[in-house]
Write a protein that holds these residues in place. Structure first.
Motif, PDB file in Angstrom:
ATOM      1  N   THR A 106     -35.259 -10.552  -9.530  1.00  0.00           N
ATOM      2  CA  THR A 106     -34.407  -9.604  -8.805  1.00  0.00           C
ATOM      3  C   THR A 106     -33.130  -9.305  -9.572  1.00  0.00           C
ATOM      4  O   THR A 106     -32.434  -8.343  -9.285  1.00  0.00           O
ATOM      5  N   VAL A 107     -32.859 -10.164 -10.544  1.00  0.00           N
ATOM      6  CA  VAL A 107     -31.591 -10.029 -11.246  1.00  0.00           C
ATOM      7  C   VAL A 107     -31.695 -10.716 -12.611  1.00  0.00           C
ATOM      8  O   VAL A 107     -32.442 -11.686 -12.772  1.00  0.00           O
TER       9      VAL A 107
ATOM     10  N   GLN B 131     -29.063 -12.409 -15.336  1.00  0.00           N
ATOM     11  CA  GLN B 131     -27.686 -12.810 -15.547  1.00  0.00           C
ATOM     12  C   GLN B 131     -27.505 -13.185 -17.016  1.00  0.00           C
ATOM     13  O   GLN B 131     -28.366 -13.836 -17.601  1.00  0.00           O
TER      14      GLN B 131
ATOM     15  N   TYR C 245     -25.028 -15.246 -19.678  1.00  0.00           N
ATOM     16  CA  TYR C 245     -24.027 -16.302 -19.716  1.00  0.00           C
ATOM     17  C   TYR C 245     -23.564 -16.536 -21.151  1.00  0.00           C
ATOM     18  O   TYR C 245     -24.313 -16.327 -22.109  1.00  0.00           O
TER      19      TYR C 245
ATOM     20  N   GLN D 108     -20.685 -17.110 -16.469  1.00  0.00           N
ATOM     21  CA  GLN D 108     -21.375 -15.843 -16.224  1.00  0.00           C
ATOM     22  C   GLN D 108     -20.561 -14.676 -16.783  1.00  0.00           C
ATOM     23  O   GLN D 108     -19.357 -14.564 -16.553  1.00  0.00           O
TER      24      GLN D 108
ATOM     25  N   LEU E   5     -24.005  -9.686 -14.463  1.00  0.00           N
ATOM     26  CA  LEU E   5     -25.191  -9.800 -13.617  1.00  0.00           C
ATOM     27  C   LEU E   5     -25.715  -8.381 -13.431  1.00  0.00           C
ATOM     28  O   LEU E   5     -24.972  -7.494 -12.999  1.00  0.00           O
TER      29      LEU E   5
ATOM     30  N   ARG F 253     -28.839  -6.092 -11.711  1.00  0.00           N
ATOM     31  CA  ARG F 253     -29.901  -6.192 -10.716  1.00  0.00           C
ATOM     32  C   ARG F 253     -31.099  -5.346 -11.120  1.00  0.00           C
ATOM     33  O   ARG F 253     -30.987  -4.449 -11.945  1.00  0.00           O
TER      34      ARG F 253
ATOM     35  N   PHE G 127     -26.860 -16.856 -23.272  1.00  0.00           N
ATOM     36  CA  PHE G 127     -28.133 -17.053 -22.570  1.00  0.00           C
ATOM     37  C   PHE G 127     -28.378 -15.919 -21.589  1.00  0.00           C
ATOM     38  O   PHE G 127     -27.446 -15.431 -20.956  1.00  0.00           O
TER      39      PHE G 127
ATOM     40  N   GLY H 144     -35.235 -15.948  -5.510  1.00  0.00           N
ATOM     41  CA  GLY H 144     -34.480 -15.255  -4.477  1.00  0.00           C
ATOM     42  C   GLY H 144     -33.283 -16.043  -3.978  1.00  0.00           C
ATOM     43  O   GLY H 144     -32.524 -15.571  -3.140  1.00  0.00           O
ATOM     44  N   TYR H 145     -33.136 -17.280  -4.496  1.00  0.00           N
ATOM     45  CA  TYR H 145     -31.965 -18.057  -4.071  1.00  0.00           C
ATOM     46  C   TYR H 145     -31.199 -18.623  -5.265  1.00  0.00           C
ATOM     47  O   TYR H 145     -30.584 -19.675  -5.191  1.00  0.00           O
ATOM     48  N   ASN H 146     -31.234 -17.878  -6.364  1.00  0.00           N
ATOM     49  CA  ASN H 146     -30.424 -18.207  -7.536  1.00  0.00           C
ATOM     50  C   ASN H 146     -30.851 -19.457  -8.275  1.00  0.00           C
ATOM     51  O   ASN H 146     -30.046 -20.081  -8.962  1.00  0.00           O
ATOM     52  N   LYS H 147     -32.104 -19.824  -8.152  1.00  0.00           N
ATOM     53  CA  LYS H 147     -32.659 -20.873  -9.002  1.00  0.00           C
ATOM     54  C   LYS H 147     -32.956 -20.192 -10.332  1.00  0.00           C
ATOM     55  O   LYS H 147     -33.867 -19.383 -10.437  1.00  0.00           O
ATOM     56  N   LEU H 148     -32.145 -20.486 -11.332  1.00  0.00           N
ATOM     57  CA  LEU H 148     -32.199 -19.738 -12.575  1.00  0.00           C
ATOM     58  C   LEU H 148     -33.142 -20.351 -13.599  1.00  0.00           C
ATOM     59  O   LEU H 148     -33.212 -21.578 -13.738  1.00  0.00           O
TER      60      LEU H 148
ATOM     61  N   PHE I 261     -33.561 -20.121 -17.608  1.00  0.00           N
ATOM     62  CA  PHE I 261     -32.778 -19.687 -18.753  1.00  0.00           C
ATOM     63  C   PHE I 261     -33.639 -19.456 -19.980  1.00  0.00           C
ATOM     64  O   PHE I 261     -34.615 -20.170 -20.216  1.00  0.00           O
TER      65      PHE I 261
ATOM     66  N   LYS J  15     -33.858 -19.381 -24.251  1.00  0.00           N
ATOM     67  CA  LYS J  15     -33.489 -20.405 -25.228  1.00  0.00           C
ATOM     68  C   LYS J  15     -32.091 -20.207 -25.773  1.00  0.00           C
ATOM     69  O   LYS J  15     -31.478 -21.132 -26.286  1.00  0.00           O
TER      70      LYS J  15
ATOM     71  N   PHE K  62     -26.392 -26.587  -7.379  1.00  0.00           N
ATOM     72  CA  PHE K  62     -27.536 -26.712  -8.274  1.00  0.00           C
ATOM     73  C   PHE K  62     -27.237 -27.748  -9.345  1.00  0.00           C
ATOM     74  O   PHE K  62     -26.096 -27.879  -9.788  1.00  0.00           O
TER      75      PHE K  62
ATOM     76  N   TYR L 153     -28.652 -28.840 -13.244  1.00  0.00           N
ATOM     77  CA  TYR L 153     -29.465 -28.480 -14.395  1.00  0.00           C
ATOM     78  C   TYR L 153     -29.288 -29.559 -15.460  1.00  0.00           C
ATOM     79  O   TYR L 153     -28.304 -30.302 -15.465  1.00  0.00           O
TER      80      TYR L 153
ATOM     81  N   LEU M 242     -31.863 -25.272 -21.136  1.00  0.00           N
ATOM     82  CA  LEU M 242     -31.346 -25.470 -19.779  1.00  0.00           C
ATOM     83  C   LEU M 242     -32.506 -25.487 -18.795  1.00  0.00           C
ATOM     84  O   LEU M 242     -33.247 -24.517 -18.678  1.00  0.00           O
TER      85      LEU M 242
ATOM     86  N   PHE N 113     -33.726 -26.321 -14.753  1.00  0.00           N
ATOM     87  CA  PHE N 113     -33.378 -26.548 -13.350  1.00  0.00           C
ATOM     88  C   PHE N 113     -33.875 -27.919 -12.905  1.00  0.00           C
ATOM     89  O   PHE N 113     -34.995 -28.329 -13.239  1.00  0.00           O
TER      90      PHE N 113
ATOM     91  N   TYR O 282     -31.706 -28.274  -6.008  1.00  0.00           N
ATOM     92  CA  TYR O 282     -30.853 -27.295  -5.314  1.00  0.00           C
ATOM     93  C   TYR O 282     -30.616 -27.739  -3.878  1.00  0.00           C
ATOM     94  O   TYR O 282     -31.544 -28.163  -3.188  1.00  0.00           O
TER      95      TYR O 282
ATOM     96  N   ASP P 175     -24.356 -18.568  -2.335  1.00  0.00           N
ATOM     97  CA  ASP P 175     -25.729 -18.544  -1.842  1.00  0.00           C
ATOM     98  C   ASP P 175     -26.042 -17.304  -1.013  1.00  0.00           C
ATOM     99  O   ASP P 175     -26.717 -17.361  -0.012  1.00  0.00           O
TER     100      ASP P 175
ATOM    101  N   LYS Q 123     -28.237 -14.365  -0.732  1.00  0.00           N
ATOM    102  CA  LYS Q 123     -29.576 -14.177  -1.276  1.00  0.00           C
ATOM    103  C   LYS Q 123     -29.631 -13.021  -2.248  1.00  0.00           C
ATOM    104  O   LYS Q 123     -29.258 -11.908  -1.941  1.00  0.00           O
ATOM    105  N   GLY Q 124     -30.112 -13.311  -3.435  1.00  0.00           N
ATOM    106  CA  GLY Q 124     -30.270 -12.267  -4.443  1.00  0.00           C
ATOM    107  C   GLY Q 124     -28.985 -11.829  -5.093  1.00  0.00           C
ATOM    108  O   GLY Q 124     -29.001 -10.937  -5.923  1.00  0.00           O
TER     109      GLY Q 124
ATOM    110  N   TYR R 112     -21.827 -17.382  -9.401  1.00  0.00           N
ATOM    111  CA  TYR R 112     -22.427 -18.621  -9.900  1.00  0.00           C
ATOM    112  C   TYR R 112     -21.476 -19.252 -10.894  1.00  0.00           C
ATOM    113  O   TYR R 112     -21.140 -18.663 -11.905  1.00  0.00           O
TER     114      TYR R 112
END
Lengths: 111, 116
Positions: A30-31, A33, A35, A45, A48, A50, A88, A95-99, A101, A103, B33, B35, B43, B45, B48, B97, B99-100, B105
């Motif tokens: 969805t996005v 980012q 860094y 960051q 970002l 979208r 990076f 959908g909940y910012n679990k990124l 990355f 290399k 989070f 990492y 990096l 994850f 969370y 948090d 959403k989207g 961050y």
């Protein structure tokens, strides 16, 4: 460019030059980012962008996103020595910012 | 705003010892989070929390690693019986948090763990 099994990329340029770093990703996101990480610090960051945006600017930075080719780029114009860092890209298919990355690209800007 | 605070900045442990890493997220951020960063793997994850509840720990090694968030002001990552391959920089990040969104961050400076 970053991602997948590619190794860490490295670029060395002179101050004042422009540079573009590329990133390709494998899954829906969805996005994207971007860094920057300087030595001894966590990633910071920069931009970002979208999935419904094609381009985003912030000062000397410009990010693009092409969802059809699943690729993004980050350009820096008029680089400074202080832009020296690792850059990076990161995506989020959770959908909940679990990124996830890439290399990374090591950028060295010489004065 | 002091940002995300991680302590200690550096930690050296002997193989087999326990290591506890601390993270204080930005006040008001409901998502935290963890990492791990190494030269080889980059990096990655780990886990969370949202509003202190564990939501996704899919990146955590199932043995020896555990994470908690006992209150909104801090989270801990504990590694039992540390091994040399656990040597890495452990990074904590927090966000609002939404959403989207993710535009806020923020990462801490990390804890550099060395297991000898």
């Amino acid at each position: 460019s970053q991602w997948g099994e590619e190794n860490l990329q490295a670029l060395s340029i002179q101050e004042g030059e422009d540079v573009t770093m590329n990133c390709s990703y494998k899954t829906y996101t969805t996005v994207v980012q971007w860094y920057r990480q300087k030595s001894g610090k966590g990633p910071a960051q920069l931009i970002l962008i979208r999935s419904n945006e094609r381009e985003k600017r912030s000062g000397r930075l410009r990010a693009t996103l092409d969802t059809s080719s699943q690729s993004s780029s980050l350009s820096i114009t008029g680089t400074l020595a202080t832009d020296t860092a690792v850059y990076f890209c990161a995506t989020d298919d959770s959908g909940y910012n679990k990124l996830t990355f890439g290399k990374g690209t090591v950028l060295l800007v010489s004065p | 705003n002091a940002g995300v605070i991680q302590t200690p900045r550096h930690k050296v442990t002997g193989k087999g010892q326990e290591a506890t890493l601390w993270c204080e997220p930005i006040s008001g951020h409901s998502a935290v989070f963890w990492y791990r960063q190494t030269i080889v793997q980059g990096l990655e994850f780990l886990t969370y929390f949202r509003n202190q509840a564990p939501i996704d720990d899919s990146g955590m090694p199932k043995e020896r690693f555990s994470a908690q968030m006992p209150n909104q002001s801090h989270s801990t990552l504990k590694i039992q019986s540390t091994q040399p391959q656990d040597s890495a920089v452990y990074l904590c990040a927090s966000s609002l948090d939404l959403k989207g969104r993710g535009s806020d961050y923020t990462f801490g400076s990390g804890t550099r763990l060395l297991v000898i």
